[in-house]
Design a protein around this motif. Structure first.
Motif, PDB file in Angstrom:
ATOM      1  N   THR A  31     -18.683  17.260  -7.961  1.00  0.00           N
ATOM      2  CA  THR A  31     -17.830  16.839  -6.847  1.00  0.00           C
ATOM      3  C   THR A  31     -18.586  15.904  -5.919  1.00  0.00           C
ATOM      4  N   LYS A  67      -8.945  18.069  -5.135  1.00  0.00           N
ATOM      5  CA  LYS A  67      -8.655  19.192  -6.026  1.00  0.00           C
ATOM      6  C   LYS A  67      -9.943  19.921  -6.414  1.00  0.00           C
ATOM      7  N   LYS A  68     -10.963  19.159  -6.795  1.00  0.00           N
ATOM      8  CA  LYS A  68     -12.245  19.754  -7.188  1.00  0.00           C
ATOM      9  C   LYS A  68     -12.901  20.482  -6.015  1.00  0.00           C
ATOM     10  N   ARG A  70     -11.404  21.921  -3.473  1.00  0.00           N
ATOM     11  CA  ARG A  70     -10.681  23.191  -3.289  1.00  0.00           C
ATOM     12  C   ARG A  70     -11.123  24.223  -4.305  1.00  0.00           C
ATOM     13  N   GLU A  71     -11.236  23.799  -5.566  1.00  0.00           N
ATOM     14  CA  GLU A  71     -11.665  24.708  -6.636  1.00  0.00           C
ATOM     15  C   GLU A  71     -13.087  25.221  -6.381  1.00  0.00           C
ATOM     16  N   ASP A  72     -13.994  24.328  -5.998  1.00  0.00           N
ATOM     17  CA  ASP A  72     -15.380  24.720  -5.748  1.00  0.00           C
ATOM     18  C   ASP A  72     -15.478  25.729  -4.604  1.00  0.00           C
ATOM     19  N   ARG A  74     -13.113  27.696  -3.509  1.00  0.00           N
ATOM     20  CA  ARG A  74     -12.485  28.950  -3.951  1.00  0.00           C
ATOM     21  C   ARG A  74     -13.440  29.748  -4.836  1.00  0.00           C
ATOM     22  N   LYS A  75     -14.129  29.068  -5.758  1.00  0.00           N
ATOM     23  CA  LYS A  75     -15.098  29.746  -6.629  1.00  0.00           C
ATOM     24  C   LYS A  75     -16.218  30.369  -5.814  1.00  0.00           C
TER      25      LYS A  75
END
Length: 151
Positions: A31, A67-68, A70-72, A74-75
């Motif tokens: 990211t 998007k990435k 948000r995913e990072d 969240r992880k």
């Protein structure tokens, strides 16, 4: 002599305020690389004329980064929660670790619409406001009259 002064100042500063550990970034290296690419695209677009193809590519890259990210995040948050559960610690503590910092009121207006900026002035105004709010000279009237209610 300059080197000695510099060394002394640095030693004293490190004793008084040691360097804080940097937190691990929630964003992955992938990211961050995409973000760097976006910055470079933006710099070149400012210097060059924008064409439709570059605008579309920039917009798509921007969407992908969001998007990435948000995913990072969240992880990372799920990882912290899992560690908290495994270690048998409080979820309240985990929730606190997600918060970035303490929200503070930076400015407040006084009665005369003047801006208060120091923390002491703001606290005094809040105390004054709450004092006025809850300091009531009016008595409470309670009606004991019976009233007809519709059937």
């Amino acid at each position: 002599m300059n080197d000695r002064i510099t060394t002394t100042i640095l030693e004293c500063a490190s004793e008084v305020a040691p360097a804080s550990k940097m937190k691990d970034s929630k964003l992955s290296t992938e990211t961050r690389i995409l973000m760097k690419k976006r910055r470079m695209m933006k710099k070149t677009e400012v210097n060059n004329n924008r064409d439709i193809r570059n605008n579309i590519e920039y917009a798509e890259l921007d969407k992908t980064i969001k998007k990435k990210a948000r995913e990072d995040i969240r992880k990372q948050n799920m990882k912290k929660i899992a560690e908290t559960i495994e270690n048998g610690k409080s979820m309240k503590r985990a929730k606190r670790s997600f918060q970035l910092g303490q929200d503070r009121m930076l400015t407040l207006l006084d009665k005369d619409e003047n801006e208060l900026t120091t923390q002491d002035q703001i606290l005094e105004r809040v105390e004054e406001f709450n004092g006025e709010l809850y300091d009531s000279n009016k008595g409470i009237e309670i009606s004991t009259k019976a009233c007809d209610l519709p059937a």
